[in-house]
Design a protein around this motif. Sequence first.
Motif, PDB file in Angstrom:
ATOM      1  N   LEU A 181      38.776  41.009  32.815  1.00 50.40           N
ATOM      2  CA  LEU A 181      37.885  42.233  32.894  1.00 50.40           C
ATOM      3  C   LEU A 181      36.772  42.006  31.692  1.00 50.40           C
ATOM      4  O   LEU A 181      36.764  41.444  30.900  1.00 50.40           O
ATOM      5  N   LEU A 182      35.714  42.918  32.130  1.00 46.65           N
ATOM      6  CA  LEU A 182      34.412  42.755  31.284  1.00 46.65           C
ATOM      7  C   LEU A 182      34.222  44.212  30.557  1.00 46.65           C
ATOM      8  O   LEU A 182      34.382  45.108  31.224  1.00 46.65           O
ATOM      9  N   ARG A 183      33.791  44.152  29.238  1.00 45.90           N
ATOM     10  CA  ARG A 183      33.630  45.227  28.527  1.00 45.90           C
ATOM     11  C   ARG A 183      32.337  46.034  28.917  1.00 45.90           C
ATOM     12  O   ARG A 183      31.395  45.450  28.678  1.00 45.90           O
ATOM     13  N   ARG A 184      32.329  47.186  29.736  1.00 45.48           N
ATOM     14  CA  ARG A 184      30.771  47.724  30.223  1.00 45.48           C
ATOM     15  C   ARG A 184      30.446  48.515  29.358  1.00 45.48           C
ATOM     16  O   ARG A 184      29.191  48.916  29.170  1.00 45.48           O
ATOM     17  N   PHE A 185      31.340  49.519  28.988  1.00 47.60           N
ATOM     18  CA  PHE A 185      30.929  50.977  28.236  1.00 47.60           C
ATOM     19  C   PHE A 185      31.860  51.057  26.956  1.00 47.60           C
ATOM     20  O   PHE A 185      33.094  50.827  27.228  1.00 47.60           O
ATOM     21  N   ARG A 242      31.472  56.204  46.248  1.00 38.25           N
ATOM     22  CA  ARG A 242      31.779  55.169  47.057  1.00 38.25           C
ATOM     23  C   ARG A 242      31.930  53.915  46.377  1.00 38.25           C
ATOM     24  O   ARG A 242      32.051  52.956  46.889  1.00 38.25           O
ATOM     25  N   ASP A 243      32.193  53.935  44.955  1.00 39.78           N
ATOM     26  CA  ASP A 243      32.291  52.732  44.174  1.00 39.78           C
ATOM     27  C   ASP A 243      33.410  53.052  43.082  1.00 39.78           C
ATOM     28  O   ASP A 243      32.937  53.134  42.130  1.00 39.78           O
ATOM     29  N   PRO A 244      34.641  52.791  43.504  1.00 33.65           N
ATOM     30  CA  PRO A 244      35.779  53.093  42.365  1.00 33.65           C
ATOM     31  C   PRO A 244      35.676  51.957  41.304  1.00 33.65           C
ATOM     32  O   PRO A 244      36.097  52.562  40.450  1.00 33.65           O
ATOM     33  N   GLU A 245      35.126  50.951  41.462  1.00 32.07           N
ATOM     34  CA  GLU A 245      34.912  50.073  40.297  1.00 32.07           C
ATOM     35  C   GLU A 245      34.256  50.434  39.074  1.00 32.07           C
ATOM     36  O   GLU A 245      34.444  50.518  37.790  1.00 32.07           O
ATOM     37  N   ALA A 246      32.943  51.138  39.813  1.00 29.62           N
ATOM     38  CA  ALA A 246      31.889  51.755  38.909  1.00 29.62           C
ATOM     39  C   ALA A 246      32.563  52.867  38.122  1.00 29.62           C
ATOM     40  O   ALA A 246      32.417  53.001  36.994  1.00 29.62           O
ATOM     41  N   ARG A 247      33.381  53.760  38.806  1.00 30.30           N
ATOM     42  CA  ARG A 247      34.119  54.852  38.123  1.00 30.30           C
ATOM     43  C   ARG A 247      35.076  54.506  37.005  1.00 30.30           C
ATOM     44  O   ARG A 247      35.300  54.989  36.033  1.00 30.30           O
ATOM     45  N   ARG A 248      35.811  53.519  37.476  1.00 33.01           N
ATOM     46  CA  ARG A 248      36.767  52.728  36.626  1.00 33.01           C
ATOM     47  C   ARG A 248      36.003  52.314  35.144  1.00 33.01           C
ATOM     48  O   ARG A 248      36.670  52.578  34.153  1.00 33.01           O
ATOM     49  N   GLY A 249      34.861  51.732  35.229  1.00 38.73           N
ATOM     50  CA  GLY A 249      34.071  51.554  34.162  1.00 38.73           C
ATOM     51  C   GLY A 249      33.801  52.517  33.294  1.00 38.73           C
ATOM     52  O   GLY A 249      33.816  52.691  31.983  1.00 38.73           O
ATOM     53  N   LEU A 250      33.614  53.789  33.752  1.00 34.61           N
ATOM     54  CA  LEU A 250      33.149  54.761  32.972  1.00 34.61           C
ATOM     55  C   LEU A 250      34.292  55.615  32.519  1.00 34.61           C
ATOM     56  O   LEU A 250      34.649  56.202  31.458  1.00 34.61           O
ATOM     57  N   VAL A 302      35.471  46.797  33.405  1.00 36.62           N
ATOM     58  CA  VAL A 302      35.268  46.396  34.951  1.00 36.62           C
ATOM     59  C   VAL A 302      35.609  45.102  35.351  1.00 36.62           C
ATOM     60  O   VAL A 302      35.746  44.241  34.256  1.00 36.62           O
ATOM     61  N   SER A 303      35.942  44.739  36.395  1.00 38.37           N
ATOM     62  CA  SER A 303      36.448  43.286  36.816  1.00 38.37           C
ATOM     63  C   SER A 303      35.080  42.170  36.554  1.00 38.37           C
ATOM     64  O   SER A 303      34.039  42.896  37.181  1.00 38.37           O
ATOM     65  N   ARG A 304      35.410  41.199  36.326  1.00 42.15           N
ATOM     66  CA  ARG A 304      34.210  40.250  36.497  1.00 42.15           C
ATOM     67  C   ARG A 304      33.604  39.908  37.896  1.00 42.15           C
ATOM     68  O   ARG A 304      32.383  39.709  38.033  1.00 42.15           O
ATOM     69  N   THR A 305      34.603  40.034  38.783  1.00 36.82           N
ATOM     70  CA  THR A 305      34.119  39.809  40.224  1.00 36.82           C
ATOM     71  C   THR A 305      33.139  40.715  40.691  1.00 36.82           C
ATOM     72  O   THR A 305      32.149  40.448  41.469  1.00 36.82           O
ATOM     73  N   TRP A 306      33.662  41.951  40.373  1.00 38.19           N
ATOM     74  CA  TRP A 306      32.821  43.430  40.547  1.00 38.19           C
ATOM     75  C   TRP A 306      31.400  43.183  39.816  1.00 38.19           C
ATOM     76  O   TRP A 306      30.197  43.321  40.656  1.00 38.19           O
ATOM     77  N   ALA A 307      31.255  42.796  38.697  1.00 42.02           N
ATOM     78  CA  ALA A 307      30.148  42.626  38.075  1.00 42.02           C
ATOM     79  C   ALA A 307      29.338  41.432  38.564  1.00 42.02           C
ATOM     80  O   ALA A 307      28.224  41.635  38.693  1.00 42.02           O
ATOM     81  N   ARG A 308      29.792  40.456  38.936  1.00 43.71           N
ATOM     82  CA  ARG A 308      29.216  39.136  39.673  1.00 43.71           C
ATOM     83  C   ARG A 308      28.498  39.574  40.895  1.00 43.71           C
ATOM     84  O   ARG A 308      27.580  39.121  41.257  1.00 43.71           O
ATOM     85  N   ARG A 309      29.276  40.476  41.701  1.00 44.31           N
ATOM     86  CA  ARG A 309      28.634  40.905  42.913  1.00 44.31           C
ATOM     87  C   ARG A 309      27.605  41.899  42.708  1.00 44.31           C
ATOM     88  O   ARG A 309      26.619  41.872  43.314  1.00 44.31           O
ATOM     89  N   GLU A 310      27.809  42.990  41.850  1.00 48.44           N
ATOM     90  CA  GLU A 310      26.889  44.087  41.837  1.00 48.44           C
ATOM     91  C   GLU A 310      25.949  44.136  40.724  1.00 48.44           C
ATOM     92  O   GLU A 310      24.867  44.464  40.863  1.00 48.44           O
ATOM     93  N   HIS A 311      26.218  43.325  39.647  1.00 50.78           N
ATOM     94  CA  HIS A 311      25.054  43.177  38.513  1.00 50.78           C
ATOM     95  C   HIS A 311      25.251  41.785  38.074  1.00 50.78           C
ATOM     96  O   HIS A 311      25.678  41.575  36.931  1.00 50.78           O
ATOM     97  N   PRO A 312      24.887  40.885  38.899  1.00 46.15           N
ATOM     98  CA  PRO A 312      25.083  39.458  38.709  1.00 46.15           C
ATOM     99  C   PRO A 312      24.303  39.005  37.175  1.00 46.15           C
ATOM    100  O   PRO A 312      24.698  37.986  36.643  1.00 46.15           O
TER     101      PRO A 312
END
Length: 214
Positions: A19-23, A182-190, A195-205
């Motif tokens: 996991l990466l700290r997003r907020f 449409r993006d449950p991972e983004a909602r989890r970040g808030l 967020v997962s590193r996998t999601w971050a690499r895909r959506e915000h590389p």
Amino acid sequence: MPLPTDATHTTGEAGAPELLRRFTTAERWIHRTTALLMVIALITAAFLYLPALAELVGRRRLLVTVHEWAGITLPVPLLLGLLSRAFRADLGRLNRFGPHDRGWVRAALRGHHRPSGKFNAGQKLYAAVIAGAVLVMIGTGLIMWFPHLAPLIWRTGSTFVHDWLALLIGVLVAGHIWMAARDPEARRGLRTGHVSRTWARREHPLWEKEQRGE
């Protein structure tokens, strides 16, 4: 070097995604309170301007008061958020529109995917439009709130701008909620701040790459 805002990396149990700290906690509460005030302002506006809804409540004076105070206090969470270093850093990100953002917009218009930083160009444009619209809404709202302080032509113009801009904000907020749904991972970040590193690499590389210190 990565900003302190995002530098927290966590790993769960064996096999769990990194996991990466997003907020930060402060940023999440700023978003929640701002969203709550915005929803209250939009809902009360709908009840004030749509006769079918107004008849369901009837207490117009109460609706007007709630609407006025929700609108005038809308910037308060953001202003208090300036005390947070992490929030100020993210405001800086939102206010920077670089070459990769222009590429993101061109790709999005063609239905393609392009890399982005912590915030993509769509999020930056949304934040800029909403911020400007809220300032205009507060200005026109104050003229309508205290009509004796402005000439008739100002009051008439303010009512026109306020009503149509409220409709635009409603459409933008509805679109924002639809994208989030449409993006449950983004909602989890808030919700959790991570967020997962996998999601971050895909959506915000570009942001994920920044967290690796590259």
